[in-house]
Design an enzyme around this catalytic site. Sequence first.
Site, mmCIF file in Angstrom:
data_model
loop_
_atom_site.group_PDB
_atom_site.id
_atom_site.type_symbol
_atom_site.label_atom_id
_atom_site.label_comp_id
_atom_site.label_asym_id
_atom_site.label_seq_id
_atom_site.Cartn_x
_atom_site.Cartn_y
_atom_site.Cartn_z
ATOM 1 N NE ARG A 22 -2.735 0.245 3.320
ATOM 2 C CZ ARG A 22 -2.114 0.728 4.474
ATOM 3 N NH1 ARG A 22 -1.449 1.928 4.696
ATOM 4 N NH2 ARG A 22 -2.084 -0.193 5.675
ATOM 5 C CE1 TYR A 71 -16.532 12.459 -15.188
ATOM 6 C CE2 TYR A 71 -15.841 12.280 -12.934
ATOM 7 C CZ TYR A 71 -16.492 11.663 -14.000
ATOM 8 O OH TYR A 71 -16.649 10.399 -14.013
ATOM 9 C CG ASP A 105 -9.697 16.666 -14.442
ATOM 10 O OD1 ASP A 105 -8.726 15.757 -15.503
ATOM 11 O OD2 ASP A 105 -10.576 15.868 -13.935
ATOM 12 C CE LYS A 121 -13.001 8.644 -17.700
ATOM 13 N NZ LYS A 121 -13.243 9.796 -17.192
HETATM 14 C C1 LIG Z 1 -13.606 10.305 -15.639
HETATM 15 C C2 LIG Z 1 -13.169 11.551 -15.240
HETATM 16 C C3 LIG Z 1 -12.717 11.597 -13.837
HETATM 17 C C4 LIG Z 1 -12.843 10.383 -13.128
HETATM 18 O O1 LIG Z 1 -12.141 9.588 -13.051
HETATM 19 P P1 LIG Z 1 -12.575 8.148 -12.897
HETATM 20 O O2 LIG Z 1 -11.388 7.139 -13.105
HETATM 21 O O3 LIG Z 1 -13.796 7.695 -13.517
HETATM 22 O O4 LIG Z 1 -12.755 8.009 -11.218
HETATM 23 C C5 LIG Z 1 -12.501 12.896 -13.515
HETATM 24 N N1 LIG Z 1 -12.138 13.873 -14.459
HETATM 25 C C6 LIG Z 1 -12.616 13.966 -15.634
HETATM 26 C C7 LIG Z 1 -12.156 15.016 -16.545
HETATM 27 C C8 LIG Z 1 -12.989 12.723 -16.305
HETATM 28 O O5 LIG Z 1 -13.412 12.301 -17.502
#
Ligand SMILES: *Cc1c(COP(=O)(O)O)cnc(C)c1O
Length: 411
Positions: A75, A127, A199, A224
């Site tokens: 961890r 988001y 982000d 993604k």
């Molecule tokens: C999908 C997404 C998230 C969240 O990520 P997860 O891996 O689904 O928890 C945060 N910000 C953006 C822009 C996203 O597309």
Amino acid sequence: MAPNIIEGDIASGELEIADNNQNGNEWLKQGFGTKAIHVGQEPDPHTNAVIPSISLSTTFKQSSIGVHKGYEYSRSSNPTRSAFEETIASLEKGRHALAFSSGSATTATIVTSIGNGGHIVSVNDVYGGTNRYFRQVANTQGMDTTFVDLFDPSGIEAAFKQNTKLVWVETPTNPTLRLVDIRMVARIAHKHNAIMVVDNTFMSPYFQNPLELGADIVVHSVTKYINGHSDVVMGVAITNNSEIYKKLKFLQNAMGAVPSPFDSWLASRGLKTLHLRMKQHQKNALEIARFLEKSDKVVEVIYPGLESHPQHKLAKKQAKGFGGMISFKIRGGFKEAKLFLESTKLFTLAESLGGVESLAEHPAKMTHASLTAEHRHAVGVTDNLIRLSVGIEETEDLLADIAQALDKAVR
Ligand SMILES: *Cc1c(COP(=O)(O)O)cnc(C)c1O
């Protein structure tokens, strides 16, 4: 380093900073694709296996009490996770990276680091999951958030309070693909001693490096583009600031939202082709956006790479590309949008984005359904809005699919 009393716990004063750049500056000169393939991915020193093994062990032998090779308990630190963190840090031009079990766990850990009583400034079309975390979780931990229209610079400063600790932005935003001027917002955040988080999920490190524009932390949903094959849920935070890194590293271990070695390994594998994938995502997206713009069955196309995008200039200034996401408004309303989404054959009707395969979705009824009608209206999520995550299939095939679906949907 003194031996730890609790398994896997790192006392905050005893942190050893794993400087992800420590192995010399040689790779600094190298290109993106070279770093993506080689940094942190050296052949296994014991076997010379060219591909690093997946390190599944939860615990690591100590030759004497507290004497080890940097790994004690999985961890706290894991070799496969470290390898991924090293690669992604180099690609985001950062010194430190920390991987988490999802993009959302990354958000939760960063928000927790600002502490009770802190105030957050964010964009009004951040988001959905991040919005939900700010409104429904962070508020129960004594933090409050002001959502602002960061595209209107005059309104930003007014949102700051005495206790503003964090500014959280996304650019381009989802699903209306509006841009935030990272450099400008970072300047304002720093004037108020707040930490600026970007982000960068939609752009990936291939097209945009927010640390170079003044951001303090970059986060990605690795789920993604970075993993890119729609088979891992994971997140990462990258920073150049050692104080921030120490705090987050402590929380990564204390909160424990870490990714598995297998997911870390898959994400490393995905990362090795990120540069090739992003080029093709963008090539396809630009051609599709141009095609949609010419169609009389479409009333508006939103893609930062089009000259018609109101912030096309800013896109060219702060990013190296425009990405693979397109939103467009079909002529008509919900009925036409639904028909289009039922008629595509290559574009799969599904949420998420950033995979090799093309996806299409209806933000108002799918990804953004949790927003109030009023909020959706304010950020431009109308019933005829369709979002495309353009994949890396052959351009002509995708164009043909869009054309036939438009013909079926709009008469
Ligand atoms: C999908 C997404 C998230 C969240 O990520 P997860 O891996 O689904 O928890 C945060 N910000 C953006 C822009 C996203 O597309």
